[in-house]
Structure formats: C-alpha cells, structure tokens
Motif scaffolding. Sequence first.
Motif: not given
Ligand code: G6P
Length: 613
Positions: A353-355, A358
């Motif tokens: 996960s980037q953030s 999620t």
């Molecule tokens: C959202 C964003 C995407 C991302 C996904 C997972 O849908 O618009 O760009 O890939 O969430 O987010 P994460 O933060 O968990 O990578």
Amino acid sequence: MCGIVGYIGSKPAQPLILEGLKRLEYRGYDSAGIACMDNGKITVVKKAGRVANLEAELAKTGPLKGTIGMAHTRWATHGGVTDANAHPHRDDKAGIAVIHNGIIENYSVLKTYLQDKGHVFKSDTDTEVLAMLIGELYSPSEGVDLEAAVQAALREVTGAYAICVMCEGEPDTMVVARKGAPLIVGIGAGEYVVASDASAIVAHTTQAFPLDDYNVVKITRSGFRTSTTTNANVTPKVMQLEMDLEQIELGRFEHFMQKEIHEQPKAVRDCFRGRLHKEDGKVILGGLSNFAKELVRARRVVLVGQGTALHAAMIGEYMLEDLAKVPACAEYASEFRYRNPIIEDRTVAIAVSQSGETADTLAALHEARDRGALALGVVNVVGSTIARDTDAGVYLRVGPEIGVASTKAFTGQVAVLTLISLFMARRRVMSADQCARWIEQLESIPEKIERILEQDARIRKVTERYVERDNWLFLGRGYNYPTALEGALKLKEISYIHAEGMPAAEMKHGPIALINDGMPAVFIANRGRQYDKVLSNIAEVRARGGHVIAVATEGDDDIRRHVEDVLYVPEIIEPLSPMLTVIPLQLMAYHAAVIRGHDVDKPRNLAKSVTVE
Ligand code: G6P
C-alpha cells in the motif's frame, strides 16, 4: 478521500487552514467547508465543488475571524454532493461543529433516537448525526464537557472516524479523535495543526504524533491531553515528520503526476540506498532482520492490495516463486478479507500500500494476522496505520506521492518486492554470486529509467495519434501481464478512456470481439521468454484491423515490421522489466489526459487514499 485540517493558536485560522486544505485536494473530494470560532461564535461556510468555490463564497461573505478553526474536503458517501451535505455539520442545541472522515455505520439507529428526542436534521449525512449526538450528551452543568461528550458519543458509534470538533461553550478548545481513519496532531510553538495527512502540517511544524484507534485529544493553546474513548490516559508517541515542503510542491512541473513520473530514477535510487550489498552478494533490509528465520521457513506468501498496489503485488507473486521458490499468490484485499481464507502454518502475509491507509488492505492484513500469519507491510507513508499494525515491513522511501494516479509508488513497490524476494531467496536457494548478479542488474535501473524519460516528447507524439479513440487494450504476458493491467488502469483513471488490460493469450477468449478498425492495442513486447508468442498475439490483433503500439527492447528493429508504433526500453532481465516497461505507459496516460484537457491531479470521482470499504 475526505481531508481534515484544524488549527488552534494565535494566528488567524482561515488562511492557514485553507492553505492546508489545498494541500489535501489531491486526495480526491467533491465539496469543501470551513468553520472558524470568534468570541464564542462559530461561523460555517461550505460549498459543493472545489476549494476554489469555497474561496469564492468566502470572498462574498468576507473572511472568517478567529484563531481557532477547521476545514474539510468531503468525498460523498451518505448523501449527494450538495452544500447541505458538505462539512462542517452543526448540532441544533449546544453550538457544536464537527468535521469527519470515515463512515458511522449505525447512524440510522442513532438518527431515529435523536429525532425522537426532537432534533431536526438538515442533511443526509452520518456526520450530522455525530454532531447532534455530541450536542445531546454535552452538559457542562453535569460535568460533561466537550471532551467527555465526544468520548461518550464515540462509545455509541460503530464504524470509522477521524473527527475534529469545536463547541461555542468552550471557545479555546478543539477535540479530535480517531478510529480507522488517519489523523495527526502537529505541535508548534503555542499552536497546533491537526490534519488527516502530514502534507497539511509540514509547512508549520515537523513535530507531530499520529492518533491511535480510540484516541481522543483535547487541545488548547497551552497544551493537550490524550485519552481513550473510555477516558484512560494515553502517552502519545511524538515523532519528526520526514517530509519537506519541496517534496510536496510542483517546482518546474505542471502536474504532480508528471513530477512523480520524472522522479522515478531518484525514487528507485533512494529505495535501494544502503540495501544492496554487491560485494557480499546480499540484500540488507533492516525492517526484516528480526524475522529472517520466519522468512526462510515460510511455506507460503499471500500478498494483498488494491488498485496499483495489487498490480505491484502480482509482480511480487511471480518474483517470490521465481527467485525465492516459495509458493505465492496476490489477491484483492477486499476479496481476501471476506472469503474465509485458509492460512496454513508458516504463512507470510504482505500488505502492499502506498498510503498505508487503504481500509480493505488493512482489514485483509488483520484477517491474515489473526489467523496466524506473519504480517508484513510494503508501505510508503511512514507511520501510517498499516505500517504500525504489521509485525515488520519495508518502506518504499520514494517520497510523498501526491498525484492520484500512482506512479513512483508502483516502481517503488515492485523494487521493494524484488528486494524481499532476494532477501528470502539468498537464505533459501540463491548463492552469493547469483545474488550479486541480480544486484548488478538492479543498480542499472535508475539510469535506464532516465533513458526512457528522455523519450517523453516522442511518447507524447505517439499518444496524439490515438488519443481520440475511446477503447484501448493493454496486453502482456508473464511479468508484464500485471504491467498491462497497470497501463490500462492509468489510462482509465486520468483520461477517462475505456481501457482493458489482460494477459495477451486471454484476448482470444472474448475481448478479441472488441477489435475494430484502428482500435489501439498496447502490447508489452520486450524480449523475454514469451516474446514469440506475443508476436503471434500482435498478428491476431492486426489481422482484425487493430493498431498496435509495442513497448519493445532497444535494438529490436525487427518488431517495427509487425506494429504501427514502437516505444523502446533498455534491455534488462525479464523479471525486472516491469520497472522499465511501465514508464512509457505512465507517460502515455499522462499525455492522453493532458491532451483531452482533464485535470490530471484531480481526476473525477477518484480518491488517493480509500479509507472506506
Ligand atoms: C486508490 C488510488 C489508487 C491506489 C489504490 C490503493 O484507488 O486511487 O491509485 O492504487 O487506492 O492505494 P494504496 O494507498 O493502498 O496503495
């Protein structure tokens, strides 16, 4: 998703929180609102649409006065996109105002209870219910001050929340709380900035602490107290935010997405720094060192994620099996969490996960961990919920990603999953010499990405030829099947062109019916094990009138005879190729959106961080 900024100090609150709100625009939203308190009176202004609409409204009403205030960007869940449904929401009795991220799941029962008590609602939101409930419970004459009322209200709600609350009866207090949605308190000199995201804080202070679930913080200008919803004292973990302003500003670029695409050579270098040890033929990952034994003995790896992160996880699945010889599978976190998964002994779960926020990915990780898996995180945002809820993990170190369409986080995720695969492989099946050869290849990646970025103008030209077409296919095999999915997702997200990504062989099982004269089909056709098979699939598309854009390996002149357009990437061993082949796809999506006149960094309906199911 929704964004929160709050301020209490000695400066005028409005300019400060509006500036913070703009830094949160990238998260995706559809309405904005603000409340400031002056002389014990709260004034609220809110508008559907962009923060610019809110500013236009404030220009009409005149600036709000006060040195305490809060602002919000809303991404609609309960109730349509209207001024009335925008936050802040107020109660009708006690002078309470609330902004909220997340969802109050039992809002309907609470609403009926409050309506029976005579409260009249003005919106369709779950948040207004929370404001009314806090107001109902607030009773200073009986010793229930704002902090106690918030604690009591939160004991009644189920669901997820990050909230910021003000009350006319306590003009020098702000109360914030969290469960399941991020919230950070920034500590300045005699002032505090509260936000759902560090990017709204770093212009003012880098000293901060994130709230844990069920934390409630009462903030005044002279200090703060952290407790739980049951009023137990909590000692917050104050940390230094590792983000500087330059990282979250555009600089010479027009869009954050463009900036982040071009930052990838540096992002990958930062990700590798100190982790690759060619002389010793090993990869060092500090975050995993205490769990090396568990990783050597792992029987299975389960990778979970959503969106772009899932595509990176799918590449990780191939890599873990190929390099570390451990059975692996990647799947949607949202499916995994509800399907009663079987977690055998010695399973490792990796949340990508980037953030790090999620909701589905977090829940899937909990599910795996509760069933006995070792829980690892591959996360970008330091101190985020997933990063804190894992047994161990590896940060991407690619810097803040502001563009809603994820780019540098994808390459960072693939890079980290490669490092984890090598970390495990070296201890299971790989010699030091073999590992050193992999490291040599990895070290060549940043410079190779630079060479692809130099072709930006040409990639734009090729995109121009097809940009009017409303249906595209993205096809790849093996390691570049997930890359095809990612290419299609990028195009959809920001240019609103319908695109489907799939394994090239799957095309014959249905999607081939879509191909008509001039339909663009992007093939990832770099040299690899299945190169000849990809060429056959290209022929099948062209035989039906499709136009093929191939991403091919430098020096492959022959491919020109088979396709309409070629975008070249430098040669690299196949498992590492997605970190190169994805770059032209990101640039094509970017240019398509710009040419079509879309707001690249604020695509419609999307949110950067999806904190609801
Ligand atoms: C959202 C964003 C995407 C991302 C996904 C997972 O849908 O618009 O760009 O890939 O969430 O987010 P994460 O933060 O968990 O990578």
